[in-house]
Design a protein around this motif. Structure first.
Motif, short mmCIF file in Angstrom:
data_model
loop_
_atom_site.label_atom_id
_atom_site.label_comp_id
_atom_site.label_asym_id
_atom_site.label_seq_id
_atom_site.Cartn_x
_atom_site.Cartn_y
_atom_site.Cartn_z
N UNK A 1 0.86 -1.18 0.00
CA UNK A 1 0.00 0.00 0.00
C UNK A 1 0.90 1.23 0.00
N UNK A 2 1.00 1.85 -1.16
CA UNK A 2 1.97 2.94 -1.34
C UNK A 2 1.42 4.30 -0.91
N UNK A 3 0.16 4.33 -0.54
CA UNK A 3 -0.49 5.62 -0.37
C UNK A 3 -0.38 6.15 1.06
N UNK A 4 0.14 7.37 1.18
CA UNK A 4 0.06 8.06 2.46
C UNK A 4 -1.39 8.50 2.64
N UNK A 5 -1.71 9.03 3.81
CA UNK A 5 -3.09 9.47 4.06
C UNK A 5 -3.52 10.50 3.03
N UNK A 6 -2.63 11.42 2.69
CA UNK A 6 -2.95 12.45 1.71
C UNK A 6 -3.14 11.83 0.33
N UNK B 1 -6.46 10.02 -0.14
CA UNK B 1 -7.56 10.93 -0.43
C UNK B 1 -7.55 11.34 -1.90
N UNK B 2 -6.37 11.61 -2.43
CA UNK B 2 -6.26 12.03 -3.83
C UNK B 2 -6.63 10.89 -4.78
N UNK B 3 -6.11 9.67 -4.52
CA UNK B 3 -6.44 8.51 -5.34
C UNK B 3 -7.93 8.23 -5.29
N UNK C 1 -10.32 10.34 -4.92
CA UNK C 1 -11.03 11.32 -5.75
C UNK C 1 -10.83 11.04 -7.24
N UNK C 2 -9.63 10.59 -7.62
CA UNK C 2 -9.38 10.26 -9.03
C UNK C 2 -10.22 9.05 -9.44
N UNK C 3 -10.26 8.02 -8.60
CA UNK C 3 -11.06 6.83 -8.90
C UNK C 3 -12.54 7.19 -9.01
N UNK C 4 -12.99 8.07 -8.12
CA UNK C 4 -14.39 8.50 -8.17
C UNK C 4 -14.68 9.21 -9.49
N UNK C 5 -13.75 10.05 -9.92
CA UNK C 5 -13.92 10.76 -11.20
C UNK C 5 -14.00 9.77 -12.36
N UNK C 6 -13.11 8.79 -12.37
CA UNK C 6 -13.11 7.78 -13.43
C UNK C 6 -14.43 7.01 -13.42
N UNK D 1 0.93 9.88 -10.81
CA UNK D 1 0.00 8.78 -11.04
C UNK D 1 0.75 7.50 -11.39
N UNK D 2 1.81 7.62 -12.17
CA UNK D 2 2.61 6.45 -12.54
C UNK D 2 3.26 5.84 -11.30
N UNK D 3 3.77 6.68 -10.41
CA UNK D 3 4.40 6.20 -9.19
C UNK D 3 3.38 5.56 -8.26
N UNK D 4 2.19 6.16 -8.18
CA UNK D 4 1.16 5.68 -7.24
C UNK D 4 0.49 4.40 -7.69
N UNK D 5 0.30 4.22 -9.00
CA UNK D 5 -0.48 3.08 -9.49
C UNK D 5 0.32 2.09 -10.32
N UNK D 6 1.49 2.50 -10.79
CA UNK D 6 2.26 1.63 -11.66
C UNK D 6 1.84 1.70 -13.12
N UNK D 7 0.85 2.54 -13.44
CA UNK D 7 0.34 2.69 -14.81
C UNK D 7 0.25 4.17 -15.15
N UNK D 8 0.28 4.48 -16.44
CA UNK D 8 -0.05 5.84 -16.83
C UNK D 8 -1.55 6.04 -16.64
N UNK D 9 -1.99 7.30 -16.63
CA UNK D 9 -3.42 7.54 -16.44
C UNK D 9 -4.23 6.94 -17.58
#
Length: 284
Positions: free
Chosen positions: A170-175, A178-180, A182-187, A215-223
């Motif tokens: 789990x690479x995500x900090x608390x901040x 929250x950002x991921x 919101x991005x997933x919700x948008x998608x 995004x590449x660092x957080x998910x391993x994929x381009x957007x």
């Protein structure tokens, strides 16, 4: 959509929590928790989204998810009559009970492997699914022993696939969570229409280059890779419901049939017409 940290009631001394037939099909519930999760669902065709892995399951699914791996509820968007059993296992069960006991090392290995995400198939899925469906009827001692039997069966099975090539972290900090979120919700809300990288970067208050790196660092994929993978996941569901390839293409946000066909084959290994034909043949 919300991303939430779930925990078993701290007042409970049981290492297990059973969610008997929860119904969250209306909710895009992207979440994680420190507990291991064993989920079984039947009577549904849906999306298996665990960590960075996105695929489709058909009719039934049995998956063991490691601690703190984000995942989507397996019944999201399901319209059919289905049944689901979700078993949560406290991390302390492994750390203080399983690890010190030599006779339980096969269970310890199983829980270690769950860091990859495990999808079971074959006779294992069938038998364990039936056992999970009986848990809610059992008294405490029988309930405990039945879960141990389930874990034993899983630990002895070779009927599984790893959902990640290496243990998921789990690479995500608390901040970042929250950002991921919101991005997933948008998608999820907008995948049927056009979503540009510039638009999402602005949405995140980042420049386009900074967003792409993040995004590449957080998910391993381009957007675009992630968006296409999500759209293909949704397109497979539509094809399963009987929609034709052309309808599916445009309803999933692709602007051309040729690009849809290429992307579908890149993600799944076959073109959408072959996928649809194979499913129809299998259901005859």
């Amino acid at each position: 959509m919300k991303i939430e940290l779930e925990t078993i009631d701290p007042e409970s001394k049981s290492p297990f929590r059973l969610l008997h037939d929860p119904k969250l099909s209306h909710l895009f519930y992207w979440h994680f928790h420190p507990e291991y999760e064993l989920v079984y669902i039947e009577g549904a065709n849906g999306t298996r989204h665990v960590g960075d892995h996105i695929s489709e399951y058909e009719e039934t699914d049995l998956v063991l998810i490691g601690s703190n791996i984000p995942h989507l509820n397996f019944d999201y968007g399901v319209k059919t009559t289905y049944r689901e059993e979700v078993l949560h296992i406290k991390p302390s069960f492994k750390n203080t009970f399983v690890e010190p006991i030599p006779e339980l090392q096969s269970l310890n290995r199983l829980l270690d492997l769950s860091r990859y995400g495990l999808a079971f198939h074959g006779e294992t899925k069938k038998v364990v699914g039936e056992l999970l469906k009986e848990l809610h009827k059992l008294k405490p001692f029988e309930y405990f022993m039945a879960i141990m039997n389930i874990l034993k069966r899983l630990s002895q099975s070779n009927e599984f696939e790893l959902l990640h090539k290496k243990p998921y972290k789990n690479r995500y900090s608390k901040k970042e969570q929250s950002r991921i979120r919101d991005i997933y919700a948008l998608i999820d809300e907008r995948y049927q229409g056009k979503i540009s990288v510039d638009e999402v970067a602005k949405f995140c208050n980042l420049t386009k280059p900074a967003f792409c790196r993040y995004f590449k660092k957080a998910t391993g994929s381009t957007f675009i890779e992630f968006l296409n993978q999500y759209r293909i996941s949704q397109s497979k569901r539509m094809l399963l419901t009987g929609k034709n390839v052309s309808e599916t293409c445009f309803e999933c946000g692709f602007e051309s049939l040729s690009y849809f066909n290429r992307t579908f084959k890149k993600v799944t290994g076959e073109n959408p017409s072959a996928f649809r034909k194979r499913l129809r043949t299998n259901n005859i």
